[in-house]
Design a protein around this motif. Structure first.
Motif, PDB file in Angstrom:
ATOM      1  N   ARG A   1      14.630  84.815  -3.990  1.00 52.73           N
ATOM      2  CA  ARG A   1      15.869  84.873  -3.642  1.00 52.73           C
ATOM      3  C   ARG A   1      15.588  83.851  -1.541  1.00 52.73           C
ATOM      4  O   ARG A   1      16.183  83.125  -1.166  1.00 52.73           O
ATOM      5  CB  ARG A   1      17.082  85.573  -3.188  1.00 52.73           C
ATOM      6  CG  ARG A   1      18.549  85.630  -2.303  1.00 52.73           C
ATOM      7  CD  ARG A   1      19.289  86.222  -1.962  1.00 52.73           C
ATOM      8  NE  ARG A   1      19.447  87.126  -0.660  1.00 52.73           N
ATOM      9  CZ  ARG A   1      18.603  86.397   0.369  1.00 52.73           C
ATOM     10  NH1 ARG A   1      18.751  85.146   0.791  1.00 52.73           N
ATOM     11  NH2 ARG A   1      18.745  86.773   2.216  1.00 52.73           N
ATOM     12  N   GLU A   2      14.342  85.138  -1.444  1.00 53.88           N
ATOM     13  CA  GLU A   2      14.341  84.700   0.394  1.00 53.88           C
ATOM     14  C   GLU A   2      13.011  83.924   0.139  1.00 53.88           C
ATOM     15  O   GLU A   2      13.811  82.452   0.300  1.00 53.88           O
ATOM     16  CB  GLU A   2      13.404  85.924   0.297  1.00 53.88           C
ATOM     17  CG  GLU A   2      12.710  86.047   1.866  1.00 53.88           C
ATOM     18  CD  GLU A   2      12.494  86.936   2.486  1.00 53.88           C
ATOM     19  OE1 GLU A   2      10.951  86.429   3.838  1.00 53.88           O
ATOM     20  OE2 GLU A   2      12.241  87.890   2.002  1.00 53.88           O
ATOM     21  N   LEU A   3      12.357  82.782  -0.688  1.00 53.56           N
ATOM     22  CA  LEU A   3      11.669  82.129  -1.216  1.00 53.56           C
ATOM     23  C   LEU A   3      12.379  81.403  -0.923  1.00 53.56           C
ATOM     24  O   LEU A   3      12.180  79.960  -0.131  1.00 53.56           O
ATOM     25  CB  LEU A   3      10.196  82.180  -2.284  1.00 53.56           C
ATOM     26  CG  LEU A   3       9.526  81.414  -2.448  1.00 53.56           C
ATOM     27  CD1 LEU A   3       8.297  81.447  -1.073  1.00 53.56           C
ATOM     28  CD2 LEU A   3       8.317  81.867  -3.267  1.00 53.56           C
ATOM     29  N   GLY A   4      13.196  81.004  -2.376  1.00 56.19           N
ATOM     30  CA  GLY A   4      14.254  80.279  -2.956  1.00 56.19           C
ATOM     31  C   GLY A   4      14.883  79.671  -0.966  1.00 56.19           C
ATOM     32  O   GLY A   4      15.241  78.125  -0.907  1.00 56.19           O
ATOM     33  N   VAL A   5      15.685  80.023  -0.522  1.00 59.13           N
ATOM     34  CA  VAL A   5      16.262  80.364   0.926  1.00 59.13           C
ATOM     35  C   VAL A   5      15.305  79.915   1.670  1.00 59.13           C
ATOM     36  O   VAL A   5      15.837  78.337   2.493  1.00 59.13           O
ATOM     37  CB  VAL A   5      16.984  81.226   1.413  1.00 59.13           C
ATOM     38  CG1 VAL A   5      17.743  81.121   2.550  1.00 59.13           C
ATOM     39  CG2 VAL A   5      18.260  82.118   0.079  1.00 59.13           C
ATOM     40  N   ASN A   6      13.813  79.818   1.874  1.00 60.82           N
ATOM     41  CA  ASN A   6      13.494  79.310   3.142  1.00 60.82           C
ATOM     42  C   ASN A   6      12.695  77.816   2.873  1.00 60.82           C
ATOM     43  O   ASN A   6      12.993  77.048   3.513  1.00 60.82           O
ATOM     44  CB  ASN A   6      12.064  80.391   3.141  1.00 60.82           C
ATOM     45  CG  ASN A   6      12.505  81.161   3.875  1.00 60.82           C
ATOM     46  OD1 ASN A   6      12.945  81.483   4.352  1.00 60.82           O
ATOM     47  ND2 ASN A   6      11.668  82.628   4.226  1.00 60.82           N
TER      48      ASN A   6
ATOM     49  N   ASP B   1      23.840  91.546  16.194  1.00 63.69           N
ATOM     50  CA  ASP B   1      24.446  92.482  14.720  1.00 63.69           C
ATOM     51  C   ASP B   1      24.842  90.727  13.583  1.00 63.69           C
ATOM     52  O   ASP B   1      24.244  91.322  12.532  1.00 63.69           O
ATOM     53  CB  ASP B   1      25.635  93.730  14.903  1.00 63.69           C
ATOM     54  CG  ASP B   1      24.575  94.594  15.964  1.00 63.69           C
ATOM     55  OD1 ASP B   1      23.866  94.747  16.153  1.00 63.69           O
ATOM     56  OD2 ASP B   1      25.699  95.594  16.497  1.00 63.69           O
ATOM     57  N   ASP B   2      25.927  90.505  14.272  1.00 64.62           N
ATOM     58  CA  ASP B   2      26.273  88.927  13.529  1.00 64.62           C
ATOM     59  C   ASP B   2      24.808  88.266  13.028  1.00 64.62           C
ATOM     60  O   ASP B   2      24.776  88.293  12.514  1.00 64.62           O
ATOM     61  CB  ASP B   2      27.561  88.584  13.384  1.00 64.62           C
ATOM     62  CG  ASP B   2      28.316  89.193  13.512  1.00 64.62           C
ATOM     63  OD1 ASP B   2      28.087  90.267  13.610  1.00 64.62           O
ATOM     64  OD2 ASP B   2      29.570  89.262  14.470  1.00 64.62           O
ATOM     65  N   LEU B   3      23.987  87.667  14.204  1.00 65.82           N
ATOM     66  CA  LEU B   3      23.086  87.234  14.117  1.00 65.82           C
ATOM     67  C   LEU B   3      21.734  87.395  13.071  1.00 65.82           C
ATOM     68  O   LEU B   3      21.722  87.030  12.523  1.00 65.82           O
ATOM     69  CB  LEU B   3      22.323  86.334  14.902  1.00 65.82           C
ATOM     70  CG  LEU B   3      23.530  85.847  15.925  1.00 65.82           C
ATOM     71  CD1 LEU B   3      22.591  85.115  17.531  1.00 65.82           C
ATOM     72  CD2 LEU B   3      23.856  84.644  15.353  1.00 65.82           C
ATOM     73  N   ALA B   4      21.621  88.804  13.085  1.00 72.07           N
ATOM     74  CA  ALA B   4      21.191  89.630  12.357  1.00 72.07           C
ATOM     75  C   ALA B   4      21.542  89.394  10.700  1.00 72.07           C
ATOM     76  O   ALA B   4      20.456  89.691   9.803  1.00 72.07           O
ATOM     77  CB  ALA B   4      20.679  90.820  12.701  1.00 72.07           C
ATOM     78  N   ARG B   5      22.633  89.435  10.635  1.00 71.19           N
ATOM     79  CA  ARG B   5      23.202  89.295   8.917  1.00 71.19           C
ATOM     80  C   ARG B   5      22.710  88.161   8.664  1.00 71.19           C
ATOM     81  O   ARG B   5      24.073  87.164   8.316  1.00 71.19           O
ATOM     82  CB  ARG B   5      24.679  90.049   9.363  1.00 71.19           C
ATOM     83  CG  ARG B   5      23.874  91.399   9.281  1.00 71.19           C
ATOM     84  CD  ARG B   5      25.685  92.076   8.556  1.00 71.19           C
ATOM     85  NE  ARG B   5      26.208  91.593   9.390  1.00 71.19           N
ATOM     86  CZ  ARG B   5      27.001  92.374  10.536  1.00 71.19           C
ATOM     87  NH1 ARG B   5      26.140  93.779  10.848  1.00 71.19           N
ATOM     88  NH2 ARG B   5      27.760  91.789  10.947  1.00 71.19           N
ATOM     89  N   ARG B   6      22.191  87.204   8.726  1.00 74.06           N
ATOM     90  CA  ARG B   6      22.663  85.556   8.070  1.00 74.06           C
ATOM     91  C   ARG B   6      21.823  85.102   6.905  1.00 74.06           C
ATOM     92  O   ARG B   6      21.066  86.215   6.777  1.00 74.06           O
ATOM     93  CB  ARG B   6      21.526  84.469   9.345  1.00 74.06           C
ATOM     94  CG  ARG B   6      19.815  85.252   9.688  1.00 74.06           C
ATOM     95  CD  ARG B   6      19.434  84.042  10.840  1.00 74.06           C
ATOM     96  NE  ARG B   6      18.208  84.266  11.510  1.00 74.06           N
ATOM     97  CZ  ARG B   6      17.868  85.448  11.481  1.00 74.06           C
ATOM     98  NH1 ARG B   6      18.496  86.802  12.413  1.00 74.06           N
ATOM     99  NH2 ARG B   6      16.551  85.936  11.945  1.00 74.06           N
ATOM    100  N   ARG B   7      21.674  84.585   6.194  1.00 77.19           N
ATOM    101  CA  ARG B   7      21.218  84.249   4.936  1.00 77.19           C
ATOM    102  C   ARG B   7      19.893  83.742   4.895  1.00 77.19           C
ATOM    103  O   ARG B   7      19.073  83.295   3.828  1.00 77.19           O
ATOM    104  CB  ARG B   7      21.853  83.008   4.720  1.00 77.19           C
ATOM    105  CG  ARG B   7      23.454  83.895   3.836  1.00 77.19           C
ATOM    106  CD  ARG B   7      24.677  83.218   2.840  1.00 77.19           C
ATOM    107  NE  ARG B   7      24.098  81.299   3.041  1.00 77.19           N
ATOM    108  CZ  ARG B   7      24.889  79.965   2.137  1.00 77.19           C
ATOM    109  NH1 ARG B   7      25.859  80.966   1.191  1.00 77.19           N
ATOM    110  NH2 ARG B   7      24.679  79.247   2.556  1.00 77.19           N
ATOM    111  N   VAL B   8      19.832  82.240   5.986  1.00 70.09           N
ATOM    112  CA  VAL B   8      18.390  82.010   6.136  1.00 70.09           C
ATOM    113  C   VAL B   8      17.553  82.486   6.908  1.00 70.09           C
ATOM    114  O   VAL B   8      18.125  82.828   8.205  1.00 70.09           O
ATOM    115  CB  VAL B   8      18.929  80.245   6.487  1.00 70.09           C
ATOM    116  CG1 VAL B   8      17.577  79.982   6.795  1.00 70.09           C
ATOM    117  CG2 VAL B   8      19.886  79.811   5.165  1.00 70.09           C
ATOM    118  N   PRO B   9      16.578  83.087   6.866  1.00 67.31           N
ATOM    119  CA  PRO B   9      15.759  83.481   8.112  1.00 67.31           C
ATOM    120  C   PRO B   9      15.021  82.937   9.004  1.00 67.31           C
ATOM    121  O   PRO B   9      15.224  81.545   8.480  1.00 67.31           O
ATOM    122  CB  PRO B   9      14.569  83.965   7.292  1.00 67.31           C
ATOM    123  CG  PRO B   9      14.856  83.705   5.797  1.00 67.31           C
ATOM    124  CD  PRO B   9      16.391  83.047   5.449  1.00 67.31           C
TER     125      PRO B   9
END
Length: 170
Positions: free
Chosen positions: A27-32, A57-65
């Motif tokens: 998932r992380e590789l695909g999103v990146n 705190d909200d910015l830390a919980r993001r889908r795209v690293p």
């Protein structure tokens, strides 16, 4: 943190038959990769970052690293720079279709650069204005046990305690 600790965090005991490890990594590789090639698809995510710009705190919980946004920016700038040579006008009429395709591609990559740049600017602004909160978030991310592994070191226990306080906080 030494290499042994980093390797243990990334490759916990039994990682090769852990479905959770494989799914999270894919998932992380695909999103990146998707953020690098098509950051425009994450425009809603970038707008969410702008809306939550004062809440680390909200910015830390993001889908795209952050790595995905940086890859999107670098790849977009690289393609835009190399496309300028292709967009130069030519004398023959047969190149009109090619020039139109190059122009559409340049607009696509320009949009990708703008979305990635917006997201990175918001994250940088938040990190500058809320350094102490981000230091705590980074500590939790670096030291909290991953993939369901129980804590083994003092730092891991401290990270779990901080993480619990962050989840129960205001």
């Amino acid at each position: 943190m030494n290499l042994r600790v980093k390797a243990r965090d990334e490759f916990p005991r039994g990682w090769w038959h852990s479905g959770r490890w494989w799914l999270e990594g894919a998932r992380e590789l695909g999103v990146n990769c998707l953020a690098a090639l098509a950051a425009v698809l994450f425009a809603r995510e970038a707008l969410r970052l702008v809306r939550d710009r004062d809440s680390p705190d909200d910015l830390a919980r993001r889908r795209v690293p952050t790595e995905g946004w940086v890859a999107g920016l670098l790849l977009g700038c690289m393609v835009l720079g190399s496309s300028t040579a292709l967009a130069a006008p030519a004398g023959s009429s047969g190149r009109g279709l090619v020039q139109a395709a190059v122009l559409v591609a340049m607009l696509w990559w320009l949009a990708n650069v703008l979305v990635s740049l917006t997201a990175l600017a918001v994250l940088a602004r938040s990190r500058i204005r809320h350094r102490d909160v981000w230091a705590e978030i980074d500590f939790i991310k670096a030291h909290a046990p991953k993939y369901g592994r129980p804590p083994e070191t003092v730092e891991e226990y401290r990270a779990l305690r901080l993480k619990g306080g962050r989840l129960q906080g205001p």
